[in-house]
Design a protein around this motif. Structure first.
Motif, PDB file in Angstrom:
ATOM      1  N   PRO A 101     -15.968  51.182 105.537  1.00 16.49           N
ATOM      2  CA  PRO A 101     -17.201  50.921 104.806  1.00 16.49           C
ATOM      3  C   PRO A 101     -18.089  52.149 104.625  1.00 16.49           C
ATOM      4  O   PRO A 101     -18.771  52.265 103.613  1.00 16.49           O
ATOM      5  CB  PRO A 101     -17.893  49.843 105.640  1.00 16.49           C
ATOM      6  CG  PRO A 101     -17.163  49.776 106.915  1.00 16.49           C
ATOM      7  CD  PRO A 101     -15.800  50.297 106.691  1.00 16.49           C
ATOM      8  N   MET A 102     -18.085  53.067 105.572  1.00 15.49           N
ATOM      9  CA  MET A 102     -18.949  54.246 105.416  1.00 15.49           C
ATOM     10  C   MET A 102     -18.594  54.984 104.141  1.00 15.49           C
ATOM     11  O   MET A 102     -19.441  55.384 103.362  1.00 15.49           O
ATOM     12  CB  MET A 102     -18.720  55.211 106.583  1.00 15.49           C
ATOM     13  CG  MET A 102     -19.553  54.986 107.786  1.00 15.49           C
ATOM     14  SD  MET A 102     -21.208  54.555 107.452  1.00 15.49           S
ATOM     15  CE  MET A 102     -22.046  56.000 107.964  1.00 15.49           C
ATOM     16  N   PHE A 142     -20.986  52.458 101.644  1.00 15.64           N
ATOM     17  CA  PHE A 142     -22.326  53.018 101.819  1.00 15.64           C
ATOM     18  C   PHE A 142     -22.477  54.341 101.081  1.00 15.64           C
ATOM     19  O   PHE A 142     -23.537  54.625 100.519  1.00 15.64           O
ATOM     20  CB  PHE A 142     -22.646  53.151 103.299  1.00 15.64           C
ATOM     21  CG  PHE A 142     -22.728  51.820 103.986  1.00 15.64           C
ATOM     22  CD1 PHE A 142     -23.632  50.879 103.546  1.00 15.64           C
ATOM     23  CD2 PHE A 142     -21.884  51.488 105.019  1.00 15.64           C
ATOM     24  CE1 PHE A 142     -23.708  49.634 104.138  1.00 15.64           C
ATOM     25  CE2 PHE A 142     -21.951  50.245 105.621  1.00 15.64           C
ATOM     26  CZ  PHE A 142     -22.861  49.330 105.183  1.00 15.64           C
ATOM     27  N   LEU A 143     -21.406  55.124 101.049  1.00 15.59           N
ATOM     28  CA  LEU A 143     -21.510  56.396 100.331  1.00 15.59           C
ATOM     29  C   LEU A 143     -21.744  56.149  98.837  1.00 15.59           C
ATOM     30  O   LEU A 143     -22.531  56.845  98.196  1.00 15.59           O
ATOM     31  CB  LEU A 143     -20.236  57.221 100.534  1.00 15.59           C
ATOM     32  CG  LEU A 143     -20.357  58.653 100.060  1.00 15.59           C
ATOM     33  CD1 LEU A 143     -21.339  59.415 100.912  1.00 15.59           C
ATOM     34  CD2 LEU A 143     -19.012  59.352 100.107  1.00 15.59           C
ATOM     35  N   TRP A 178     -23.248  53.646  97.594  1.00 12.91           N
ATOM     36  CA  TRP A 178     -24.648  53.229  97.444  1.00 12.91           C
ATOM     37  C   TRP A 178     -25.577  54.424  97.482  1.00 12.91           C
ATOM     38  O   TRP A 178     -26.551  54.484  96.733  1.00 12.91           O
ATOM     39  CB  TRP A 178     -25.012  52.213  98.530  1.00 12.91           C
ATOM     40  CG  TRP A 178     -24.718  50.841  98.041  1.00 12.91           C
ATOM     41  CD1 TRP A 178     -23.550  50.161  98.209  1.00 12.91           C
ATOM     42  CD2 TRP A 178     -25.555  50.037  97.237  1.00 12.91           C
ATOM     43  NE1 TRP A 178     -23.628  48.966  97.558  1.00 12.91           N
ATOM     44  CE2 TRP A 178     -24.847  48.856  96.960  1.00 12.91           C
ATOM     45  CE3 TRP A 178     -26.839  50.185  96.722  1.00 12.91           C
ATOM     46  CZ2 TRP A 178     -25.383  47.839  96.193  1.00 12.91           C
ATOM     47  CZ3 TRP A 178     -27.367  49.167  95.972  1.00 12.91           C
ATOM     48  CH2 TRP A 178     -26.640  48.006  95.710  1.00 12.91           C
ATOM     49  N   VAL A 179     -25.279  55.376  98.364  1.00 12.42           N
ATOM     50  CA  VAL A 179     -26.088  56.594  98.390  1.00 12.42           C
ATOM     51  C   VAL A 179     -26.041  57.247  97.012  1.00 12.42           C
ATOM     52  O   VAL A 179     -27.069  57.676  96.472  1.00 12.42           O
ATOM     53  CB  VAL A 179     -25.577  57.560  99.478  1.00 12.42           C
ATOM     54  CG1 VAL A 179     -26.326  58.878  99.414  1.00 12.42           C
ATOM     55  CG2 VAL A 179     -25.735  56.948 100.848  1.00 12.42           C
ATOM     56  N   ILE A 198     -28.255  55.298  94.527  1.00 16.71           N
ATOM     57  CA  ILE A 198     -29.693  55.426  94.790  1.00 16.71           C
ATOM     58  C   ILE A 198     -30.156  56.858  94.482  1.00 16.71           C
ATOM     59  O   ILE A 198     -31.193  57.070  93.858  1.00 16.71           O
ATOM     60  CB  ILE A 198     -30.001  55.089  96.260  1.00 16.71           C
ATOM     61  CG1 ILE A 198     -29.508  53.689  96.585  1.00 16.71           C
ATOM     62  CG2 ILE A 198     -31.471  55.244  96.550  1.00 16.71           C
ATOM     63  CD1 ILE A 198     -30.391  52.593  96.176  1.00 16.71           C
ATOM     64  N   TYR A 228     -22.612  63.460 107.427  1.00 15.14           N
ATOM     65  CA  TYR A 228     -23.343  62.201 107.566  1.00 15.14           C
ATOM     66  C   TYR A 228     -24.846  62.472 107.644  1.00 15.14           C
ATOM     67  O   TYR A 228     -25.652  61.768 107.058  1.00 15.14           O
ATOM     68  CB  TYR A 228     -22.906  61.462 108.824  1.00 15.14           C
ATOM     69  CG  TYR A 228     -21.484  60.986 108.789  1.00 15.14           C
ATOM     70  CD1 TYR A 228     -21.144  59.843 108.079  1.00 15.14           C
ATOM     71  CD2 TYR A 228     -20.486  61.656 109.456  1.00 15.14           C
ATOM     72  CE1 TYR A 228     -19.851  59.391 108.043  1.00 15.14           C
ATOM     73  CE2 TYR A 228     -19.172  61.210 109.435  1.00 15.14           C
ATOM     74  CZ  TYR A 228     -18.865  60.076 108.718  1.00 15.14           C
ATOM     75  OH  TYR A 228     -17.591  59.640 108.680  1.00 15.14           O
ATOM     76  N   MET A 272     -26.123  63.300 104.201  1.00 13.07           N
ATOM     77  CA  MET A 272     -26.204  62.106 103.375  1.00 13.07           C
ATOM     78  C   MET A 272     -27.419  61.270 103.763  1.00 13.07           C
ATOM     79  O   MET A 272     -28.195  60.836 102.916  1.00 13.07           O
ATOM     80  CB  MET A 272     -24.958  61.241 103.567  1.00 13.07           C
ATOM     81  CG  MET A 272     -23.708  61.781 102.980  1.00 13.07           C
ATOM     82  SD  MET A 272     -23.912  62.039 101.254  1.00 13.07           S
ATOM     83  CE  MET A 272     -23.459  63.735 101.157  1.00 13.07           C
ATOM     84  N   GLY A 273     -27.570  61.060 105.068  1.00  9.97           N
ATOM     85  CA  GLY A 273     -28.670  60.219 105.538  1.00  9.97           C
ATOM     86  C   GLY A 273     -30.011  60.814 105.179  1.00  9.97           C
ATOM     87  O   GLY A 273     -30.873  60.143 104.617  1.00  9.97           O
ATOM     88  N   LEU A 305     -30.601  60.584 101.450  1.00  9.25           N
ATOM     89  CA  LEU A 305     -30.977  59.233 101.028  1.00  9.25           C
ATOM     90  C   LEU A 305     -32.419  58.930 101.406  1.00  9.25           C
ATOM     91  O   LEU A 305     -33.205  58.438 100.590  1.00  9.25           O
ATOM     92  CB  LEU A 305     -30.033  58.223 101.673  1.00  9.25           C
ATOM     93  CG  LEU A 305     -30.303  56.772 101.317  1.00  9.25           C
ATOM     94  CD1 LEU A 305     -29.984  56.508  99.871  1.00  9.25           C
ATOM     95  CD2 LEU A 305     -29.505  55.832 102.190  1.00  9.25           C
ATOM     96  N   GLY A 349     -29.866  54.706 105.384  1.00 10.87           N
ATOM     97  CA  GLY A 349     -30.115  56.129 105.618  1.00 10.87           C
ATOM     98  C   GLY A 349     -30.223  56.431 107.107  1.00 10.87           C
ATOM     99  O   GLY A 349     -29.632  57.387 107.611  1.00 10.87           O
ATOM    100  N   PHE A 388     -26.799  56.460 108.666  1.00  6.38           N
ATOM    101  CA  PHE A 388     -26.076  57.725 108.465  1.00  6.38           C
ATOM    102  C   PHE A 388     -26.570  58.777 109.451  1.00  6.38           C
ATOM    103  O   PHE A 388     -25.784  59.452 110.111  1.00  6.38           O
ATOM    104  CB  PHE A 388     -26.295  58.231 107.041  1.00  6.38           C
ATOM    105  CG  PHE A 388     -25.271  57.759 106.052  1.00  6.38           C
ATOM    106  CD1 PHE A 388     -24.051  58.402 105.946  1.00  6.38           C
ATOM    107  CD2 PHE A 388     -25.523  56.686 105.223  1.00  6.38           C
ATOM    108  CE1 PHE A 388     -23.108  57.985 105.035  1.00  6.38           C
ATOM    109  CE2 PHE A 388     -24.585  56.254 104.312  1.00  6.38           C
ATOM    110  CZ  PHE A 388     -23.374  56.906 104.219  1.00  6.38           C
ATOM    111  N   VAL A 389     -27.900  58.903 109.558  1.00  2.00           N
ATOM    112  CA  VAL A 389     -28.458  59.958 110.396  1.00  2.00           C
ATOM    113  C   VAL A 389     -28.099  59.714 111.860  1.00  2.00           C
ATOM    114  O   VAL A 389     -27.633  60.622 112.562  1.00  2.00           O
ATOM    115  CB  VAL A 389     -29.990  60.034 110.212  1.00  2.00           C
ATOM    116  CG1 VAL A 389     -30.600  60.984 111.210  1.00  2.00           C
ATOM    117  CG2 VAL A 389     -30.313  60.464 108.804  1.00  2.00           C
TER     118      VAL A 389
END
Lengths: 456, 336
Positions: free
Chosen positions: A360-361, A365-366, A368-369, A372, A430, A433-434, A437, B119, B122-123
């Protein structure tokens, strides 16, 4: 022209970045990034249709991607005659049983009033059906998996060119989306997110463990290609001549004939893999452009206006006589089908299907990043998000390595902290990305290229 | 005698493991439900927050081990938990201050907060992997078994052994204490009651003079405690691996929703519902039937309803069914 300046600027920067990779790292890397960017762009377009146009949250992108990949396997692999002979009948029997089960449930749903009894009856039918199907399938599955398990051990596919799977993948994903949509679209946004995430996990679990169909975690390798093979190209005359012509300036500098020949060979080997990647780029570009034209047309059509109306105010749209439930289902299917195409493209490019790699990552989720960050509701934004985020995802490790070396320049190379940081370079992606986002959501909530609706 | 053997078999392979696993899920589920009830969003960073707390506890454990401190028969991690909890609560408050607060003040829709939590996911995941790495970490020490299968067989003279790991007992014990304290706090203290009021009706709570900042802070601290302890218990019982923790988010969500999201007691029970159904449906009952049934009726197949590969799928299917038929959860009752 003027009002599209930011779009053009953003895309030019992206292209320059990829070209810089080509110049400084290698054209091979640049092209593989570009190809993956194109595939990501298709995925983000699918997610963008659902989220940007209609405000539907779909955390099941991974499942649809995997189904697209499965389509690539089922279309392109040659059928395995022996497996069909030993277990085909049982499998077809099961298929028939499933169809009967679905029809019976439909019949009950249509002809009986909603009641507790009906619910329990349907549950009983499903449980009984699953048990009967298991009993019927067991010998067939065992027989199929016993057929040359090291190499096949599954039913194989249809043996058609793999390009067809892009369409079939769309149908597979759309079919799943129809079922999921029928079941789950009535849920509130966050429940829908959780439900789709979990359903996609179920899909992956099935693909991983139903070895008779997909070979499971044993992976399917060596799928057919729509592009020529490097080895064939390296022995083809016209290709060697082409490389020679292309590099004639460089080659003419080398006076020694033997040296020139070996230099040419080197160039041909490099050129062949670049050429194959270019073939894929061409194919993917065609898909992206077709989808872009279609989605753009849809966005500005009356249908697109209706979708935005539904997204912005469901009750009002409903009051105006728009069938919200039906439109939600439709757009859920369309978006998922596009993701399915991307899944098939991904497997086509890799030439292998590895169910274990769907996580899923990476696949939910990627994406979705990307949507967005790029800008939901704007197709150009979504595609740009796919490009930018994928580029960063790949180039994050070199960037992180550079930064670590910069900040720890004063430390000796054997310093424990420095060694540890350099070992964990892959995980900085990661972090990036975080942070990306979070920053975008905070300071530019509509994305890099925000949604822009022009009323003509 | 055969019936006894069958019971011990079920106890050993179904009841004890399910109870342990259920307790670990229950703590996570209460965490999800608290965040959902009070801060009103689905926290997709749940699994990674748990792994962060566990990581801190592991680091403290290693530190204590290097100092030579130990609890003898019990794992050293138990001393590390309070320190880890403090750290974790600080981390949660930090995240809240820099990330979630802005959206709460803006009154953003829950979906946006859920996105933001991705987010954070991820972090947090990156931080955990950078600090401790993605590999398996074992940090259990002390005595491993309370009753070993062999000893049990000798003691009772049965064919089947019952093995109880000390981590299983610790898990169940700690969960009971923690959950009782939590429910006492929520139901009897003034702060707990004001949290309930806030979750029921925000505006009304504000009007009656409840300080939202304090409520939010306490929620994050409780969440930090639950996440750390739940994570450490899981890590002690199995092992610590960031990816497993991320995956655990899914059954935890399932447990929270099955119990009725926003309802801590439901979430607590939901954890056990998920754990028991996963293990019940994927256990091979062949041996059980061999003890219970007469010899002539012994089953030839494994008598397994679903293969263990579909363990996760079971909980998700339960979740989907619950979402369809009773979106408010199977345990009706007051929210929070």
């Amino acid at each position: 022209m003027r009002k599209n300046l930011n779009v053009i600027a953003a895309y030019s920067i992206m292209m320059v970045l990829i070209i810089l990779v080509g110049i400084f790292q290698s054209w091979n890397i640049a092209l593989s990034i570009f190809n993956m960017c194109l595939i990501s762009a298709v995925m983000t377009m699918g997610a963008n249709i659902q989220w940007g146009y209609a405000g539907l949250i779909n955390f099941g992108i991974m499942g649809y991607t995997a189904l697209g990949g499965l389509a690539a396997v089922l279309i392109s692999v040659d059928p395995i005659q022996e497996a069909w002979r030993v277990g085909g009948f049982d499998i077809l029997m099961c298929l028939w049983l499933i169809i009967v089960m679905v029809l019976v449930i439909r019949f009950i749903l249509k002809n009986f009033q909603k009641s507790k009894l009906r619910t329990y009856g349907i549950a009983a039918i499903i449980v009984a059906g699953i048990i009967i199907i298991r009993i019927t399938a067991e010998p067939g599955i065992e027989a199929i998996e016993a057929v040359n398990p090291a190499k096949t051990g599954f039913l194989g596919g249809l043996g058609l060119p793999i390009i067809f799977s892009w369409i079939v993948g769309a149908f597979f994903a759309g079919g799943l989306a129809f079922i999921v949509g029928k079941v789950a679209l009535g849920l509130r946004a966050d429940y829908l997110a959780i439900a789709t995430l979990l359903i996609s996990e179920i899909v992956i679990a099935i693909i991983k463990h139903e070895d008779w169909l997909t070979r499971g975690v044993k992976n399917v390798i060596g799928l057919k290609r729509p592009a020529p093979y490097e080895v064939d190209l390296q022995t083809t005359d016209w290709f060697i001549n082409l490389v020679e012509k292309f590099n004639s300036g460089k080659l003419s500098l080398i006076s020694n004939l033997a040296d020139r020949q070996s230099a040419l060979n080197q160039l041909v080997i490099e050129g062949s893999s670049v050429f194959v990647k270019l073939c894929y780029s061409g194919l993917f570009l065609v898909v992206v452009i077709i989808l872009l034209i279609l989605t753009q047309k849809a966005l500005y059509s009356p249908w697109g206006r209706m979708m935005r109306a539904i997204r912005d105010n469901e009750e009002a749209a409903n009051a105006m006589g728009k069938n919200v439930v039906k439109q939600h289902l439709l757009i859920f299917i369309l978006g998922s089908a596009i993701v399915g195409i991307a899944g098939a493209m991904l497997v086509t490019q890799d030439g292998l299907f590895t169910p274990g790699s769907y996580r899923p990552m990476r696949y939910t989720f990627l994406i979705w990043v990307m949507v967005i960050v790029g800008g939901s509701g704007n197709n150009f934004g979504a595609i740009l998000g796919g490009f930018a985020v994928w580029f960063l995802w790949i180039e994050a490790a070199p960037i992180a390595l550079f930064l670590i070396n910069l900040f720890t320049a004063s430390m000796s190379d054997t310093h424990a902290l420095k060694v540890h940081l350099i070992e964990s370079v892959p995980y900085f992606r990661y972090l990036m990305m975080g942070l990306g986002l979070l920053l975008i959501m905070r300071y530019r909530p509509k994305g890099i290229l925000p949604e822009k609706i022009e009323i003509k | 005698m055969d019936i006894l053997n069958a019971i011990v078999l079920l106890l050993n392979y179904i009841f004890v493991p399910a109870l342990t696993y259920g307790s670990q899920l229950a703590l996570g589920a209460i965490f999800v439900t608290l965040i959902y009830g009070i801060l009103r969003f689905a926290n997709f960073a749940t699994g990674d927050m748990m792994s962060f707390g566990t990581m801190v506890a592991i680091l403290f454990t290693w530190y204590f081990q290097s100092l030579g401190i130990s609890l003898g028969l019990l794992p050293t991690a138990l001393i590390a938990i309070p320190f880890a909890v403090v750290f974790m609560a600080m981390y949660m408050l930090l995240i809240d201050k820099f990330v979630f607060k802005y959206y709460r003040v803006q009154k953003s829709p829950p979906v946006q907060l859920a996105m933001v939590s991705i987010g954070v996911m991820f972090v947090t995941q990156a931080v955990v992997r950078i600090i401790i790495g993605p590999a398996d970490q074992r940090f259990f020490d002390g005595q491993k078994f309370i009753i070993k299968a062999g000893e049990f067989k000798e003691m009772t003279g049965l064919n089947e052994g019952l093995a109880i790991k000390s981590t299983q007992v610790i898990t169940i014990f700690v969960t009971i204490i923690l959950v009782s304290v939590l429910f006492w706090f929520l139901n009897k203290t003034k702060t707990g009651k004001s949290m309930k009021a806030y979750s029921d009706n925000e505006d009304l709570a504000l009007l009656s003079g409840i300080d939202p900042k304090r409520i939010v802070m306490i929620t994050w601290i409780i969440a930090g405690i639950l996440a750390t302890i739940g994570g450490v218990l899981y890590g002690l019982d199995k092992s610590f691996k960031p990816f497993t923790y991320f995956n655990n988010m899914l059954p935890i969500f399932a447990a929270a929703i099955v119990g009725g999201i926003g309802n801590p007691f439901g979430a607590f029970l939901g954890g056990y519902v998920i754990a028991f159904s996963e293990i019940f449906l994927t256990y091979a009952y062949k041996k059980f039937f061999m003890y219970v049934l007469p010899e002539s009726m012994e089953p030839e197949t494994l008598v397994q309803l679903l293969s263990t590969d579909y363990k996760f799928a079971v909980s998700f299917s339960i979740l989907v069914i619950v979402l369809l038929y009773r979106p408010s959860g199977i345990f009706k009752g007051k929210v929070l």
